[in-house]
Design a protein around this motif. Structure first.
Motif, PDB file in Angstrom:
ATOM      1  N   GLY A 199      -8.744   8.797  25.920  1.00 43.95           N
ATOM      2  CA  GLY A 199      -9.814   9.510  25.240  1.00 43.95           C
ATOM      3  C   GLY A 199     -11.004   8.604  25.020  1.00 43.95           C
ATOM      4  O   GLY A 199     -10.847   7.444  24.654  1.00 43.95           O
ATOM      5  N   LEU A 212     -14.947  18.819  28.259  1.00 43.76           N
ATOM      6  CA  LEU A 212     -15.159  20.152  27.712  1.00 43.76           C
ATOM      7  C   LEU A 212     -16.434  20.762  28.302  1.00 43.76           C
ATOM      8  O   LEU A 212     -16.408  21.867  28.850  1.00 43.76           O
ATOM      9  N   LEU A 239      -8.835  22.993  18.527  1.00 43.18           N
ATOM     10  CA  LEU A 239      -8.719  21.832  19.410  1.00 43.18           C
ATOM     11  C   LEU A 239      -7.450  21.918  20.255  1.00 43.18           C
ATOM     12  O   LEU A 239      -7.450  21.589  21.440  1.00 43.18           O
ATOM     13  N   ARG A 240      -6.371  22.381  19.626  1.00 42.87           N
ATOM     14  CA  ARG A 240      -5.101  22.518  20.356  1.00 42.87           C
ATOM     15  C   ARG A 240      -5.236  23.519  21.491  1.00 42.87           C
ATOM     16  O   ARG A 240      -4.781  23.281  22.606  1.00 42.87           O
ATOM     17  N   ASP A 259     -15.653  14.869  25.544  1.00 45.46           N
ATOM     18  CA  ASP A 259     -16.111  16.189  25.121  1.00 45.46           C
ATOM     19  C   ASP A 259     -17.291  16.669  25.960  1.00 45.46           C
ATOM     20  O   ASP A 259     -17.217  17.704  26.604  1.00 45.46           O
ATOM     21  N   ILE A 266      -3.686  16.419  24.482  1.00 47.90           N
ATOM     22  CA  ILE A 266      -3.338  16.556  25.905  1.00 47.90           C
ATOM     23  C   ILE A 266      -2.185  15.616  26.258  1.00 47.90           C
ATOM     24  O   ILE A 266      -1.243  16.017  26.945  1.00 47.90           O
ATOM     25  N   MET A 281      -7.217  22.340  28.982  1.00 50.49           N
ATOM     26  CA  MET A 281      -7.502  21.113  29.722  1.00 50.49           C
ATOM     27  C   MET A 281      -6.230  20.553  30.357  1.00 50.49           C
ATOM     28  O   MET A 281      -6.249  20.092  31.505  1.00 50.49           O
ATOM     29  N   ILE A 290     -10.572  11.667  29.321  1.00 52.15           N
ATOM     30  CA  ILE A 290     -10.955  12.876  28.585  1.00 52.15           C
ATOM     31  C   ILE A 290     -12.178  12.583  27.710  1.00 52.15           C
ATOM     32  O   ILE A 290     -12.202  11.585  26.984  1.00 52.15           O
ATOM     33  N   LEU A 344      -7.950  24.411  23.147  1.00 50.16           N
ATOM     34  CA  LEU A 344      -8.754  23.812  24.218  1.00 50.16           C
ATOM     35  C   LEU A 344      -7.973  22.749  24.973  1.00 50.16           C
ATOM     36  O   LEU A 344      -8.075  22.638  26.196  1.00 50.16           O
ATOM     37  N   SER A 345      -7.199  21.952  24.246  1.00 47.98           N
ATOM     38  CA  SER A 345      -6.419  20.904  24.909  1.00 47.98           C
ATOM     39  C   SER A 345      -5.365  21.510  25.836  1.00 47.98           C
ATOM     40  O   SER A 345      -5.065  20.941  26.884  1.00 47.98           O
ATOM     41  N   CYS A 377     -20.510  21.455  18.458  1.00 50.90           N
ATOM     42  CA  CYS A 377     -19.075  21.743  18.633  1.00 50.90           C
ATOM     43  C   CYS A 377     -18.310  21.734  17.314  1.00 50.90           C
ATOM     44  O   CYS A 377     -17.082  21.663  17.310  1.00 50.90           O
ATOM     45  N   LEU A 437      -9.008  15.499  21.579  1.00 53.35           N
ATOM     46  CA  LEU A 437      -8.546  16.270  22.738  1.00 53.35           C
ATOM     47  C   LEU A 437      -7.535  15.475  23.554  1.00 53.35           C
ATOM     48  O   LEU A 437      -6.497  15.995  23.962  1.00 53.35           O
TER      49      LEU A 437
END
Length: 154
Positions: free
Chosen positions: A49, A127, A26-27, A100, A61, A33, A98, A29-30, A16, A57
């Motif tokens: 997290g 993820l 990352l932003r 990964d 989030i 999510m 959360i 993907l967050s 990853c 993440l």
């Protein structure tokens, strides 16, 4: 013809770094999510997290959803993980977890067991799920991507 295969003692490595090396990726993907969490209409107070890779993440989030942020620190020794005291306490709160990648579910099982002692976990969002689990200790598991083996007829 493709069909789902039986579980075997084989794992795949997921690199990853192209995601983790970019705050912007990352932003993005967050945000996906966070959208999944919003679509569930779950009442919660804190986003937790799982160390190490779930933390970036979860931070993004929590910011997007305007919720408190906490960190669960995993340990190599079973049942030795704990909530970090450097972030928001989770005591008596409803939590979204959360991470990964879920491989076997062992880390999250230990985490959920510990968290249930102090708070009320409501949802796990990851993820990538390699475990095939739909829940861990009664808490729904929702992945962005689920990886499973298939048999391919030649």
């Amino acid at each position: 013809m493709l069909e789902k295969s039986e579980p075997i003692d084989l794992d795949i490595y997921v690199d990853c770094r192209n995601i983790g090396s970019s705050g912007e990726r990352l932003r993005y993907l967050s945000l996906i999510m966070a959208d999944i969490i919003k679509s569930r209409n779950i009442d919660f107070d804190i986003v937790i997290g799982i160390s190490n890779s779930g933390i970036p993440l979860a931070t993004l989030i929590a910011s997007e959803l305007k919720k408190e942020f906490g960190v669960y620190i995993t340990k190599k020794d079973e049942n030795k993980g704990s909530l970090s005291k450097n972030f928001s306490p989770a005591t008596y709160k409803k939590a979204i977890i959360i991470d990964d990648i879920v491989t076997s579910g062992k880390t999250l099982t230990e985490c959920i067991k510990k968290l249930k002692e102090v708070c009320s976990p409501k949802l796990i969002v990851v993820l990538i799920d390699k475990s095939g689990l739909n829940e861990i200790k009664g808490i729904p598991l929702v992945p962005l991507i689920r990886v499973s083996g298939i048999k391919v007829e030649k």
